[in-house]
Design a protein around this motif. Structure first.
Motif, short mmCIF file in Angstrom:
data_model
loop_
_atom_site.label_atom_id
_atom_site.label_comp_id
_atom_site.label_asym_id
_atom_site.label_seq_id
_atom_site.Cartn_x
_atom_site.Cartn_y
_atom_site.Cartn_z
N GLY A 1 -20.26 -15.33 35.79
CA GLY A 1 -19.22 -15.80 34.78
C GLY A 1 -18.86 -16.85 34.24
O GLY A 1 -17.93 -16.87 33.31
N ILE A 2 -19.74 -17.71 34.20
CA ILE A 2 -19.61 -19.12 33.76
C ILE A 2 -19.87 -18.94 32.23
O ILE A 2 -20.91 -18.42 31.77
CB ILE A 2 -20.52 -20.12 34.17
N ASP A 3 -18.94 -19.41 31.23
CA ASP A 3 -18.91 -19.43 30.07
C ASP A 3 -18.96 -20.70 29.08
O ASP A 3 -18.53 -20.63 27.98
CB ASP A 3 -18.03 -18.08 29.61
N GLN A 4 -18.87 -21.76 30.11
CA GLN A 4 -18.89 -23.05 29.42
C GLN A 4 -19.95 -23.93 30.04
O GLN A 4 -19.71 -23.88 31.26
CB GLN A 4 -17.53 -23.71 29.28
N PHE A 5 -20.62 -24.68 29.34
CA PHE A 5 -21.71 -25.51 30.09
C PHE A 5 -21.58 -27.00 29.23
O PHE A 5 -21.39 -27.20 28.25
CB PHE A 5 -23.09 -24.93 29.85
N LEU A 6 -21.84 -27.92 30.48
CA LEU A 6 -21.88 -29.33 30.10
C LEU A 6 -23.34 -29.82 30.46
O LEU A 6 -23.60 -29.98 31.68
CB LEU A 6 -20.89 -29.98 30.51
N ASP A 7 -24.30 -29.98 29.58
CA ASP A 7 -25.54 -30.45 29.93
C ASP A 7 -25.85 -31.78 29.46
O ASP A 7 -25.84 -32.19 28.28
CB ASP A 7 -26.37 -29.47 28.71
N ILE A 8 -26.00 -32.75 30.66
CA ILE A 8 -26.14 -34.04 30.38
C ILE A 8 -27.41 -34.61 30.66
O ILE A 8 -27.99 -34.24 31.61
CB ILE A 8 -25.16 -34.95 31.58
N GLY A 9 -27.88 -35.25 29.54
CA GLY A 9 -29.02 -35.64 29.54
C GLY A 9 -30.07 -34.65 29.16
O GLY A 9 -31.17 -34.31 29.58
N THR A 10 -29.55 -34.02 27.91
CA THR A 10 -30.33 -32.79 27.47
C THR A 10 -31.78 -32.89 26.97
O THR A 10 -32.44 -31.85 27.16
CB THR A 10 -29.32 -32.05 26.42
N GLY A 11 -31.99 -33.99 26.57
CA GLY A 11 -33.65 -33.95 25.89
C GLY A 11 -33.45 -33.42 24.70
O GLY A 11 -32.63 -32.94 24.15
N LEU A 12 -34.83 -33.33 24.06
CA LEU A 12 -35.00 -32.93 22.73
C LEU A 12 -35.17 -31.26 22.64
O LEU A 12 -35.38 -30.75 23.90
CB LEU A 12 -36.39 -33.17 22.38
N PRO A 13 -34.44 -30.74 21.78
CA PRO A 13 -34.18 -29.23 21.82
C PRO A 13 -35.47 -28.64 21.79
O PRO A 13 -36.69 -29.14 21.15
CB PRO A 13 -33.41 -29.27 20.45
N THR A 14 -35.69 -27.69 22.37
CA THR A 14 -36.96 -26.94 22.48
C THR A 14 -36.69 -25.54 22.81
O THR A 14 -35.78 -24.82 22.55
CB THR A 14 -37.83 -27.42 23.79
N GLN A 15 -37.46 -24.77 23.27
CA GLN A 15 -37.42 -23.39 23.58
C GLN A 15 -36.43 -22.91 24.81
O GLN A 15 -36.45 -23.83 25.63
CB GLN A 15 -38.77 -22.48 23.77
N ASN A 16 -35.63 -22.20 24.62
CA ASN A 16 -34.75 -21.68 25.79
C ASN A 16 -33.69 -22.61 26.31
O ASN A 16 -33.54 -23.14 27.48
CB ASN A 16 -35.81 -21.23 27.13
N ASN A 17 -33.20 -23.23 25.37
CA ASN A 17 -31.98 -24.34 25.25
C ASN A 17 -30.87 -23.41 26.11
O ASN A 17 -30.73 -22.10 26.00
CB ASN A 17 -31.44 -24.80 24.09
#
Length: 265
Positions: A69-85
């Motif tokens: 049920g989580i519908d909001q995410f905070l991704d810290i230190g995400t890195g370069l976009p790639t597949q399956n972000n």
């Protein structure tokens, strides 16, 4: 990489985000990054597998959180976009990507800028309070509701002097009950003899590599209720049925887990 180098991007210093991109087989890296990455691979050839295992771990954990049920995410230190972000695994969620790397920010904004559910901001995990109070974060994330906070392959670049446990505790205090933390961190238990050489391999890079034991990594989850199967080597965290899990019984080498903020958290 692109013929036109974005402002602020240093091509003479190995960059940990671009090295990680190289481990994943990406093209957003420079010769200096590839040279440093190859030096690290000479010390621990399994790094390439570990990077891919970390990416797969992201997919499984974000999928798990979305199902919860989580519908909001905070991704810290995400890195370069790639597949399956994150926004691809949970397409209906609001996602904020945070990084302090100019390369990541330029590429992220170019690729992700058209998605109305996605925000990318400049921020440093060493100053979590600034991230939490950033106006774009506040506009996208409602901290009165459960949120998924991701710290994937970032804390092993945070020295003890920067208080990694304090960083996680600050984030935890902002997370409503039912929120989840996803964290992964390289461990040295399986290859302690390589620890010093790995530190040297990142000596000239944009961030230091910090060696920690599995026991030290587990302490980063203090204050969270850890979900099954616990804090384990990444391929062992709820593998896809039928998947062959490599490196069983080799000790801790790249740990990850999911923690939940309880009502008393």
């Amino acid at each position: 990489m692109a013929d036109q180098i974005p402002k602020g991007v240093q091509t003479h210093i190995p960059n940990v985000a671009r090295m990680y991109d190289y481990y994943l087989g990406g093209k957003d890296n420079f010769p200096v990054d590839r040279q440093a990455a190859e030096k690290a691979l000479e010390i621990i050839p399994e790094i390439r597998h570990g990077a891919r295992a970390n990416r797969a771990f992201l997919g499984r954990t974000v999928g798990f959180l979305a199902e919860a049920g989580i519908d909001q995410f905070l991704d810290i230190g995400t890195g370069l976009p790639t597949q399956n972000n994150v926004h691809q695994v949970a397409p209906d969620a609001r996602v904020v990507y945070v990084d302090n790397d100019p390369t990541v920010l330029v590429h992220g904004r170019a690729i992700l800028g058209k998605n109305e559910n996605v925000t990318i901001i400049e921020g440093d995990v060493r100053r979590p309070g600034e991230i939490l109070e950033h106006p774009d974060v506040r506009a996208a994330i409602d901290f009165d509701r459960p949120v998924g906070v991701l710290l994937l392959a970032i804390m092993h670049f945070i020295p003890d002097a920067d208080d990694p446990q304090g960083i996680v505790a600050t984030l935890r205090r902002a997370m409503a009950p039912g929120s989840h933390l996803v964290l992964s961190h390289v461990a040295i238990d399986a290859r302690p003899e390589a620890a010093d050489e790995m530190v040297k391999a990142y000596d000239q890079a944009s961030a230091p590599f910090v060696t920690r034991t599995g026991e030290e990594i587990v302490r980063l989850f203090d204050g969270f209720d850890v979900v099954e199967p616990g804090i384990v080597n990444l391929p062992e965290w709820r593998p896809v049925p039928g998947t062959v899990v490599p490196y069983r019984d080799v000790g801790s080498y790249f740990l990850g887990g999911v923690g939940v903020v309880s009502d008393g958290g």
